[in-house]
Write a protein that holds these residues in place. Sequence first.
Motif, PDB file in Angstrom:
ATOM      1  N   TRP A 106       0.715  -1.259  -0.023  1.00  0.00           N
ATOM      2  CA  TRP A 106      -0.167  -0.121  -0.582  1.00  0.00           C
ATOM      3  C   TRP A 106       0.496   1.546  -0.139  1.00  0.00           C
ATOM      4  O   TRP A 106       0.398   2.287  -0.656  1.00  0.00           O
ATOM      5  N   LEU A 107       2.072   1.132   0.534  1.00  0.00           N
ATOM      6  CA  LEU A 107       2.445   2.333   0.236  1.00  0.00           C
ATOM      7  C   LEU A 107       2.891   2.830  -0.979  1.00  0.00           C
ATOM      8  O   LEU A 107       3.596   3.712  -1.473  1.00  0.00           O
ATOM      9  N   CYS A 108       3.925   1.524  -1.984  1.00  0.00           N
ATOM     10  CA  CYS A 108       3.841   1.719  -2.975  1.00  0.00           C
ATOM     11  C   CYS A 108       2.871   2.302  -3.666  1.00  0.00           C
ATOM     12  O   CYS A 108       3.124   3.336  -4.666  1.00  0.00           O
ATOM     13  N   VAL A 109       1.921   1.837  -3.357  1.00  0.00           N
ATOM     14  CA  VAL A 109       0.881   2.270  -4.518  1.00  0.00           C
ATOM     15  C   VAL A 109       0.909   4.049  -3.954  1.00  0.00           C
ATOM     16  O   VAL A 109       0.431   4.970  -5.367  1.00  0.00           O
ATOM     17  N   TRP A 110       0.832   4.164  -2.335  1.00  0.00           N
ATOM     18  CA  TRP A 110       0.129   5.443  -2.655  1.00  0.00           C
ATOM     19  C   TRP A 110       2.015   7.085  -3.067  1.00  0.00           C
ATOM     20  O   TRP A 110       1.757   7.712  -3.953  1.00  0.00           O
ATOM     21  N   ILE A 111       3.042   5.762  -3.194  1.00  0.00           N
ATOM     22  CA  ILE A 111       3.888   6.689  -3.217  1.00  0.00           C
ATOM     23  C   ILE A 111       4.414   6.665  -5.245  1.00  0.00           C
ATOM     24  O   ILE A 111       4.215   7.566  -5.690  1.00  0.00           O
ATOM     25  N   GLY A 112       3.379   5.759  -5.573  1.00  0.00           N
ATOM     26  CA  GLY A 112       4.026   5.635  -7.119  1.00  0.00           C
ATOM     27  C   GLY A 112       2.392   6.470  -7.576  1.00  0.00           C
ATOM     28  O   GLY A 112       3.333   7.368  -8.978  1.00  0.00           O
ATOM     29  N   TYR A 113       1.141   6.095  -7.155  1.00  0.00           N
ATOM     30  CA  TYR A 113       0.279   7.122  -7.880  1.00  0.00           C
ATOM     31  C   TYR A 113       0.196   9.133  -7.481  1.00  0.00           C
ATOM     32  O   TYR A 113      -0.214   9.346  -7.876  1.00  0.00           O
ATOM     33  N   SER A 114       0.882   8.957  -6.385  1.00  0.00           N
ATOM     34  CA  SER A 114       1.168  10.411  -6.129  1.00  0.00           C
ATOM     35  C   SER A 114       2.252  10.716  -7.203  1.00  0.00           C
ATOM     36  O   SER A 114       2.045  12.358  -7.683  1.00  0.00           O
ATOM     37  N   ILE A 115       3.133   9.677  -7.650  1.00  0.00           N
ATOM     38  CA  ILE A 115       4.182  10.521  -8.532  1.00  0.00           C
ATOM     39  C   ILE A 115       3.619  10.796  -9.725  1.00  0.00           C
ATOM     40  O   ILE A 115       3.780  11.866 -10.756  1.00  0.00           O
ATOM     41  N   ALA A 116       2.617   9.492 -10.308  1.00  0.00           N
ATOM     42  CA  ALA A 116       2.090  10.031 -11.788  1.00  0.00           C
ATOM     43  C   ALA A 116       0.773  11.099 -10.962  1.00  0.00           C
ATOM     44  O   ALA A 116       0.960  11.846 -12.305  1.00  0.00           O
ATOM     45  N   ALA A 117       0.374  11.487 -10.723  1.00  0.00           N
ATOM     46  CA  ALA A 117      -0.303  12.539 -10.598  1.00  0.00           C
ATOM     47  C   ALA A 117       0.191  13.927 -10.872  1.00  0.00           C
ATOM     48  O   ALA A 117       0.214  14.522 -11.558  1.00  0.00           O
ATOM     49  N   VAL A 118       1.628  13.831 -10.668  1.00  0.00           N
ATOM     50  CA  VAL A 118       1.775  15.196 -11.046  1.00  0.00           C
ATOM     51  C   VAL A 118       2.195  15.209 -12.060  1.00  0.00           C
ATOM     52  O   VAL A 118       2.575  15.931 -12.750  1.00  0.00           O
ATOM     53  N   PHE A 119       3.200  13.991 -12.854  1.00  0.00           N
ATOM     54  CA  PHE A 119       2.950  14.390 -14.053  1.00  0.00           C
ATOM     55  C   PHE A 119       1.423  14.100 -14.663  1.00  0.00           C
ATOM     56  O   PHE A 119       1.796  14.843 -16.057  1.00  0.00           O
ATOM     57  N   ILE A 120       0.529  13.530 -14.542  1.00  0.00           N
ATOM     58  CA  ILE A 120      -1.035  13.946 -15.199  1.00  0.00           C
ATOM     59  C   ILE A 120      -0.942  15.230 -15.753  1.00  0.00           C
ATOM     60  O   ILE A 120      -0.905  16.004 -16.186  1.00  0.00           O
ATOM     61  N   CYS A 121      -0.619  16.663 -14.215  1.00  0.00           N
ATOM     62  CA  CYS A 121      -0.764  17.355 -14.005  1.00  0.00           C
ATOM     63  C   CYS A 121       0.048  18.420 -14.692  1.00  0.00           C
ATOM     64  O   CYS A 121      -0.170  19.364 -15.157  1.00  0.00           O
ATOM     65  N   LEU A 122       1.356  17.923 -15.451  1.00  0.00           N
ATOM     66  CA  LEU A 122       2.390  18.773 -15.597  1.00  0.00           C
ATOM     67  C   LEU A 122       1.870  18.520 -17.336  1.00  0.00           C
ATOM     68  O   LEU A 122       1.373  19.311 -18.020  1.00  0.00           O
ATOM     69  N   THR A 123       1.344  17.387 -17.778  1.00  0.00           N
ATOM     70  CA  THR A 123       0.938  16.884 -19.500  1.00  0.00           C
ATOM     71  C   THR A 123      -0.860  18.131 -19.387  1.00  0.00           C
ATOM     72  O   THR A 123      -1.074  17.924 -20.246  1.00  0.00           O
ATOM     73  N   GLY A 124      -1.410  17.663 -18.582  1.00  0.00           N
ATOM     74  CA  GLY A 124      -2.638  18.319 -18.698  1.00  0.00           C
ATOM     75  C   GLY A 124      -3.212  19.340 -18.948  1.00  0.00           C
ATOM     76  O   GLY A 124      -3.937  20.061 -19.433  1.00  0.00           O
TER      77      GLY A 124
END
Length: 563
Positions: A84-102
Amino acid sequence: MDRFRQSKAKYYVDKLAVPAEPGLTNAQLMLTNHDLKPVEPERRQWGPWNFVGFWIADSFNINTWMISSSMISGDDGISWWQSWLCVWIGYSIAAVFICLTGRIGATYHISFPVVCRSSFGIWGSLWPVFNRAAMACIWYGVQAWIGGECVTLMLRSIWSSYTDLPNTFPSQSTNTRDYVSFFLFWFFSLPAIWFPVHKIRHLFTVKAYFVPAAGVTFFIWAILKAHGIGPIVKQGGKATGSALGWAMVKGIMSSIANFATLIVNDPDFARFARKPKDAFLPQLLTIPIGFAVTSFIGIIVSSSSAVIYGGTPVWNPLDLLGRFLDGANSGERFGVFIISAAFALAQLGTNIAANSVSAGTDMTALLPRYLDIRRGGYICAIVGLVMCPWNLLSSSNNFTTYLSAYSVFLSSIAGVMICDYYIVRKGYLQIRDLYSARPSAPYYFTFGFHWRGYTAYICGILINIVGFVGAIGKKVPAGATYLYNLNFFCGFIVASITYYLLCRFFPIPATSDTWMEVGDEIRNPSVAYGADDEIDGSEGSPDRYTAKGDEEKGVRERKMENF
């Protein structure tokens, strides 16, 4: 040629053509149509809650469950809380990338294929677009196959004899029953492709209510069968020492890889935002929270299977639901049917959002004279039908290997795109020139190809290529394997740095010395060469944006309301 122009073939070819703006040259007809042009204000209908609903709906899908639960299965499985810790870290990083391209799409209201033109060139953008379209078609088949498993459970809940449907398939990887279910899901998904992108937000609103409720029900049911959550959370992981560290790194990267496609094509949806801020916070917060909640349910449910049935945890929630059907009474069969139906809806929404629309948008850019998003979506569905997605889902190892390979190519594209927009151009794009095939246009570069972008893209792939060979079973140096475990970051960072250095030593046109986004002025642009004096197409408009005038003004301050 004259005979062809007067033939019936020419008549039918013209009938297949999609509507186009008058006054476009033949070259421009290969660069634009209604679905590729900047979204006009009338279709900018996505507000903050639409993005919240979109990501909540997208988070509740079986793919998310399998990624998180596969971390605790196998010989190097980790504990539930580590996963679950991996999930939090991974998807938080992904959200930053999403916002950058979005933000690029939300500011200029353009899609991923058009954004690519500034960094890869007018014609050079076609390869990244094709790459993304091909990946989306493959992923469409994978998601449809998982949806077919939901249909199998629904039919088994009604007719238990469906399990014993005679097999006529020679392949050992699948059987007649599963393929029939796959085809049924695929067939009944076709109507959803028909609706335009700005209207399918209603599908995600329905999904955001129904699917999470079914997921929570499954969660409670699994805990009850395991006689409480205590026995579940007391289970430890098998990995220790450095193996544990790398298992967690791979878990984080699998979460990011799950978003590799959405990172590059988020402009396809964000362009329908009313303002950039409508897409920013909803995506930044909803993605890690929504996917973490879904993953927690998947982790606990998968862990409960080891308590209920013993042995290795069942990493696929549909397999666990299938076990629930064994010896089930009528009430339990009804419960499995409802949960399976919710999962089928989840797969439908995810397939439309992440694959059908994305592939349709990309194919529109590949052949805009004859393809729009709707036609491209149906082509994507056909490709998904004729491929063999069951081979990718035969084991958790195959599944994660495919995800890693998927992110190798897309991370390089994302690296070039983000570096180009935020660092090199500082937010400045000349929209009409993104649709210009003139050699003097700033995005035409060298014969329509941007060699700096391609060099950076290839460098981002090369750093991962040896590790990828090792991931498919070949012997490679240990260092290459460690690098490949960080494949998305390696590809992204190498591509970004390479692109920046090349643009630093070999400057490109249409850049700004200070931060300057001019997306506010885009209303209803005409991209025909004869309409160079204005971008909104309306004489006398006080908000009219003139390309020449804006270049002469220099730096334009960004309106604070859009931050």
